[in-house]
Every structure is written in structure tokens, then in C-alpha cells.
Write a protein that holds these residues in place. Structure first.
Motif, mmCIF file in Angstrom:
data_model
loop_
_atom_site.group_PDB
_atom_site.id
_atom_site.type_symbol
_atom_site.label_atom_id
_atom_site.label_comp_id
_atom_site.label_asym_id
_atom_site.label_seq_id
_atom_site.Cartn_x
_atom_site.Cartn_y
_atom_site.Cartn_z
ATOM 1 N N ILE A 1 -1.079 -9.903 -22.592
ATOM 2 C CA ILE A 1 -1.082 -11.354 -22.416
ATOM 3 C C ILE A 1 -0.391 -11.728 -21.109
ATOM 4 O O ILE A 1 -0.877 -12.565 -20.344
ATOM 5 N N GLN B 1 -7.146 -20.837 -26.034
ATOM 6 C CA GLN B 1 -7.848 -19.569 -26.229
ATOM 7 C C GLN B 1 -8.150 -19.347 -27.709
ATOM 8 O O GLN B 1 -9.239 -18.882 -28.069
ATOM 9 N N ILE B 2 -7.192 -19.684 -28.563
ATOM 10 C CA ILE B 2 -7.390 -19.525 -30.008
ATOM 11 C C ILE B 2 -8.553 -20.395 -30.480
ATOM 12 O O ILE B 2 -9.392 -19.964 -31.290
ATOM 13 N N ALA C 1 -3.990 -14.603 -33.871
ATOM 14 C CA ALA C 1 -4.126 -15.977 -34.347
ATOM 15 C C ALA C 1 -4.209 -15.952 -35.864
ATOM 16 O O ALA C 1 -4.729 -15.002 -36.454
ATOM 17 N N LEU D 1 -11.943 -18.717 -29.895
ATOM 18 C CA LEU D 1 -12.224 -17.391 -30.449
ATOM 19 C C LEU D 1 -13.471 -17.422 -31.331
ATOM 20 O O LEU D 1 -13.663 -18.377 -32.101
ATOM 21 N N VAL E 1 0.341 -18.303 -34.564
ATOM 22 C CA VAL E 1 0.129 -16.866 -34.391
ATOM 23 C C VAL E 1 1.125 -16.096 -35.245
ATOM 24 O O VAL E 1 2.145 -16.634 -35.686
ATOM 25 N N LEU F 1 -5.276 -11.545 -30.008
ATOM 26 C CA LEU F 1 -5.060 -12.124 -28.687
ATOM 27 C C LEU F 1 -4.580 -11.099 -27.672
ATOM 28 O O LEU F 1 -4.568 -11.366 -26.477
ATOM 29 N N GLU G 1 -12.633 -13.360 -35.288
ATOM 30 C CA GLU G 1 -11.798 -12.664 -34.308
ATOM 31 C C GLU G 1 -10.444 -13.355 -34.206
ATOM 32 O O GLU G 1 -10.368 -14.582 -34.058
ATOM 33 N N THR G 2 -9.356 -12.570 -34.279
ATOM 34 C CA THR G 2 -8.014 -13.155 -34.256
ATOM 35 C C THR G 2 -7.093 -12.496 -33.235
ATOM 36 O O THR G 2 -6.028 -13.026 -32.947
ATOM 37 N N LEU H 1 -2.721 -20.496 -24.557
ATOM 38 C CA LEU H 1 -3.076 -19.603 -25.666
ATOM 39 C C LEU H 1 -3.662 -20.388 -26.833
ATOM 40 O O LEU H 1 -4.555 -19.897 -27.534
ATOM 41 N N ARG H 2 -3.184 -21.599 -27.050
ATOM 42 C CA ARG H 2 -3.769 -22.438 -28.103
ATOM 43 C C ARG H 2 -5.220 -22.757 -27.784
ATOM 44 O O ARG H 2 -6.088 -22.777 -28.669
#
Length: 424
Positions: free
Chosen positions: A236, A219-220, A272, A223, A260, A230, A227-228, A216-217
Motif C-alpha cells: 500500500i 478504492q474499497i 476491506a 472493488l 478494514v 487491499l 474481492e476484499t 483507500l476508502r
């Protein structure tokens, strides 16, 4: 390679006894010790500390809760000689080895403990009491770099009177931070800023929750600008072909690290957030404890920072933030009892801090408030008389903001501090 997570028998004389505020509770973290007998007052201190440091409403995971209790013991009785083992933490807190291992990762990411290898009880995690220059390195990396010169200048103007000529550890830290000048000092026997562990460097095997948190980090980081979102916890879990339980664990790990935030209700989910001050806040808290900076000294700096943010928020008059301040004040009005009113006050002052737009003052205020609360909380509950005084002073601050009054908020802010200081 053997796991080097939380271990050791060195915490034989360490007591979770708060000299500040008369808290009396003994905690002996030996391998053979029974789980620590917590108290409502110690629990309240951690709750309030978390509200100030974390600033999010997602409940902590078991590893984060255990990490909070260990960090609390470090603040109350700081000693670089303390070493913990996976087995001692598992036995002391009544958790499994997996939870103890995850607790180790959280404490390392917070920058308050570091690995120490060795046999005959010398291996495990050692308490890390950061020095002045190391703490400044982290603040500059995590805070100063993301704030404008105008924010720095406003912070200097508001805090100058409180730190000018003060040659104590806190005065030197804040003065050097605001001047953004390097400090020449021998490093403490602890990790440097550059050697703080990354997610991939932490001891394996990682749990599924930690592996998902790492994904996920990534993915952040990818972004698009602006866009924030998730997704929801369920989406998820589905996207990564895992269980909801694993998704919850991953999000809680990221929330503890302040990558997050979890928003509930319609339009909610996992978002995020902008780079947060989590590691810097934990490290400055350890620095304050290691240097025995008094809660009263922290409170004086906190008061000036809060007054500055209230004044800057009034001048800004941003409708979006005013609406948030209005809602948080209404939560205080509608609180079912005095203690909840006091808890809601921290949300009220946080929304004012956000409205001020000054991340430097907000960081300093959070650092000072967190250190006071973790060490000086004297009561689990807030008495009715103190809550009434807190609310009336907050009403003055609210009127100052909403009405755009030119009256200085100094008296009202100081009344808030006085209402809380004998209890929280």
C-alpha cells in the motif's frame, strides 16, 4: 479559517471517576492540566471495550488511543456542557497539535462529539449526547438495512421477554429498533444522522495518513464483488508513493472506523470488511451513558442476546465457523494466565456470534457488553477462581456447539456472566 478542533476550558469540574464499580481516578481536562493520571483498571476497561467494539487486532494509533480516553470520560461523566480545544487536549495528553487534530476527526466520525465554533473559550468540540430518535436513525442506517427480515424476527423472539413492558430508555430503544418503527421525540441538541461529518468535510489540513485513508476508502468502493484484499502495508505504501509509517496510520484510521481489518501471518494483509457497526456502537454507548442505564440492566439484555446467538449457532452447524470456535476455545485453554484467558473469552463468544449469522443480536450484544465494560470494570486482572469458572462454563457452551447437544445453554451463559461481573 481557523482550526476548530478540540478546544475549550469547560472541562474544569469533570472527573474521570467511575461511580460504577468503585473506580477512583480524577481527570481534569483544563488547558493547564497535567496529563491524566491513568490507572491499570481504567486502561483495562478501555482494552476490553475496544475488543468488543472494534473486533480487530490492529493496535490503535495515538489519536485513537487519546479518543478512547476522552470517550471513556464522556461515558463516566456525561455532560453536554463539555467543550475541548486542540490546545487543551495537546497539553492534557502530552501530544502534538497534529495528533489532537486527528483525535478530533475520530471523535466526530464516531458521532460522540461535534464542532462548536465561537470565541472566548466557546469554540472547539462539544460532547454529543444523542437522543433516542437520532440513535435509532443511525442504527437503522448502519444495522437494520443490512440484516434480513428473518434475522430481525429471530432477534425479536429472543429479546421479547426482556424488553416487553419495559418503559426505561433502553427498553424503548431496543423495542423501537426491533419493531423498526419511527419514534416521535424532540431531537437532542446534537447533529442529526444526515449531518454527521464525512471524511471530506472534516477540518483541513488533513494529515497524509488521513488523505491516504480517504483514497483507500475510494478504492474499497470500487472493488469487484467478492474481492476484499487491499494489499500488505508495504505494498500500500509503495502503490501510493508514501512511507510505511503513513500507510500504518491510514490503515489504523480505517480500522477504527471498521472499514478494514488487518490479518497477520501467511496470507495476511489489509482487507476491506463488510459494513460494520462502529459508529452505531459508539452512539448507542453514549445514549446509554447519557440516560444512566445501569450496567445490570444492560447485562440482562446481553445475557438474552448471547443465549439466542448460542442457540442459533448450534442450529446452524457451519463447519467453517465451528473451526473458528474450536480455535478460539483452544486459545482459552492455552492462555498463560487468568487475565489472558478472560481476554480470549471475548474472541470465543465473538466467533459464536459470527456463527449464529444474526447481525442484529450480535450488534445488541456488543453494545451492551461495551457499555458494561467501559463503566463497570473493577479490576485490571481477572482472579484465578473467576477464570476457572469462566472456562468451565465456556467448556459447556463449546460442547453444546461442537456436539450439537439439544441442552439449553442458558445456565452456562449465565455462569459466564456471573464469573465476570464482579471484575469486568
Amino acid at each position: 479559517m481557523p482550526a476548530v478542533i478540540l478546544s475549550g476550558t469547560v472541562l474544569q469540574q469533570t472527573a474521570l471517576a467511575a461511580a460504577w464499580g468503585g473506580i477512583s481516578a480524577v481527570a481534569n481536562l483544563q488547558e493547564s492540566a497535567l496529563p491524566i493520571a491513568d490507572t491499570p483498571t481504567l486502561s483495562r476497561a478501555r482494552d476490553l471495550f475496544g475488543r468488543v467494539i472494534n473486533g480487530h487486532d490492529l493496535g490503535g494509533s495515538t489519536p485513537a488511543t487519546v479518543a478512547d480516553r476522552i470517550e471513556q470520560s464522556i461515558c463516566l461523566t456525561p455532560s453536554p456542557a463539555v467543550v475541548l480545544t486542540e490546545g487543551s487536549v495537546a497539553a492534557t495528553f502530552g501530544v502534538g497539535r497534529r495528533v489532537a487534530r486527528q483525535t478530533s476527526r475520530i471523535l466526530q466520525l464516531r458521532g460522540v462529539m461535534e464542532p462548536r465554533r465561537g470565541g472566548k473559550g466557546k469554540g472547539g468540540l462539544r460532547v454529543c449526547l444523542p437522543g433516542l430518535d437520532q440513535t435509532l436513525d443511525t442504527i437503522r442506517s448502519d444495522i437494520i438495512a443490512s440484516n434480513s427480515p428473518a434475522a430481525m424476527e429471530d432477534a425479536r423472539q429472543w429479546l421479547q421477554a426482556e424488553i416487553a413492558g419495559q418503559d426505561d430508555p433502553l427498553g424503548r430503544l431496543v423495542r423501537a429498533m426491533l419493531q423498526d418503527a419511527p419514534v416521535q421525540q424532540t431531537r437532542a441538541p446534537c447533529q442529526t444522522q444526515a449531518s454527521l461529518p464525512t471524511w471530506s468535510e472534516l477540518e483541513e489540513p488533513a494529515s497524509r495518513g488521513h488523505r491516504l485513508a480517504a483514497k483507500l476508502r475510494q478504492q474499497i468502493a470500487l472493488l469487484p464483488p467478492g474481492e476484499t484484499f487491499l494489499g500488505s502495508l508495504a505494498s500500500i505504501a509503495e502503490a501510493h508513493d508514501t512511507s510505511l509509517e503513513v500507510a500504518v496510520e491510514a490503515v489504523r484510521i480505517l480500522a477504527d472506523a471498521q472499514h478494514v481489518v488487518m490479518r497477520r501471518g501467511r496470507g495476511g494483509g489489509v482487507f476491506a470488511c463488510e459494513p460494520q457497526a462502529g459508529r452505531a456502537l459508539h452512539m448507542i454507548n453514549a445514549f446509554i451513558a447519557a440516560n444512566a442505564v445501569s450496567p445490570d440492566r444492560c447485562r440482562a439484555v446481553l445475557n438474552r442476546a448471547n443465549i439466542g446467538m448460542i442457540d442459533l449457532a448450534r442450529a446452524r452447524q457451519d463447519a467453517r465457523y465451528l473451526d473458528r470456535v474450536e480455535r478460539s476455545f483452544q486459545k482459552m485453554q492455552q492462555a498463560p494466565n487468568a487475565t489472558v484467558l478472560g481476554q480470549n473469552w471475548y474472541g470465543f463468544i465473538r466467533d459464536i456470534a459470527d456463527m449464529s449469522g444474526n447481525g442484529v443480536l450480535h450488534f445488541i450484544a456488543r453494545a451492551m457488553a461495551g457499555s458494561i465494560l467501559i463503566r463497570r470494570t473493577r479490576s485490571a486482572d481477572l482472579p484465578e477462581a473467576a477464570a476457572r469458572e469462566l472456562f468451565e462454563a465456556s467448556r459447556q457452551i463449546h460442547a453444546h456447539l461442537i456436539g450439537g447437544s439439544q441442552d439449553a445453554p442458558n445456565e452456562a451463559q449465565w455462569r459466564c456472566q456471573l464469573a465476570l461481573q464482579d471484575y469486568w
